[in-house]
Design a protein around this motif. Structure first.
Motif, short mmCIF file in Angstrom:
data_model
loop_
_atom_site.label_atom_id
_atom_site.label_comp_id
_atom_site.label_asym_id
_atom_site.label_seq_id
_atom_site.Cartn_x
_atom_site.Cartn_y
_atom_site.Cartn_z
N SER A 147 0.81 -1.21 0.00
CA SER A 147 0.00 0.00 0.00
C SER A 147 0.85 1.27 0.00
O SER A 147 2.05 1.24 0.29
N TRP A 189 -2.79 5.30 -2.33
CA TRP A 189 -3.78 4.23 -2.37
C TRP A 189 -4.75 4.33 -1.20
O TRP A 189 -5.96 4.12 -1.34
N GLU A 190 -4.24 4.65 -0.03
CA GLU A 190 -5.12 4.78 1.14
C GLU A 190 -6.10 5.94 0.96
O GLU A 190 -7.24 5.88 1.43
N ARG A 192 -8.86 4.66 -1.15
CA ARG A 192 -9.74 3.85 -0.30
C ARG A 192 -10.69 4.75 0.50
O ARG A 192 -11.90 4.48 0.58
N GLN A 209 -14.83 4.91 0.32
CA GLN A 209 -15.69 4.84 1.50
C GLN A 209 -16.63 6.05 1.54
O GLN A 209 -17.82 5.90 1.85
#
Length: 149
Positions: free
Chosen positions: A63, A67-68, A71, A75
């Motif tokens: 990761s 990328w986080e 994410r 969400q």
């Protein structure tokens, strides 16, 4: 290099434009030594602009902060959709949660380059990460209020 917040905003813009998703082709276009030379085509494409995960020592993706943020954006997108399922209109979602941080899609600036076959679309957006975290907290709070009823 693209600002980090843009990784999160892709999902927000997808929701704002009332689309079901988006295609992203630059998940893992690694240079030969991504841990020591992170630019794919230096100096044109800087670090993080061409890959969102790094190759791990075991061959699996590792990761990254970018990328986080993708994410988190996914969400957030799901929070928008969950509120819509509770009856909150897209118009209300735009007015309360999107317009304060994103230029409405209809007001985006479009530029045509004579050397390109496609237009460049420029959106205005807040670069303050706290703005998105505050809106996320409002989305969760509003969703929780439906759960109580």
């Amino acid at each position: 290099q693209s600002p980090l917040i843009e990784a999160r905003l892709t999902s927000w813009m997808t929701y704002q434009m009332d689309m079901d998703g988006y295609e992203n082709w630059k998940f893992a276009i690694w240079p030969s030594d991504p841990w020591n030379r992170v630019s794919y085509k230096d100096p044109s494409w800087l670090s993080g602009d061409m890959f969102y995960v790094y190759p791990n020592h075991n061959g699996k993706p590792c990761s990254s902060v970018r990328w986080e943020n993708i994410r988190l954006g996914l969400q957030d997108y799901n929070l928008f959709r969950m509120l819509e399922e509770k009856g909150v209109s897209l118009r209300e979602m735009r007015e309360l949660y999107l317009d304060p941080v994103l230029t409405p899609f209809e007001e985006a600036k479009v530029e045509f380059d004579v050397y390109s076959t496609r237009p460049e679309i420029h959106f205005g957006y807040s670069r303050d990460y706290r703005d998105y975290e505050n809106i996320r907290a409002k989305l969760i709070g509003r969703l929780a209020s439906f759960q109580i009823d």
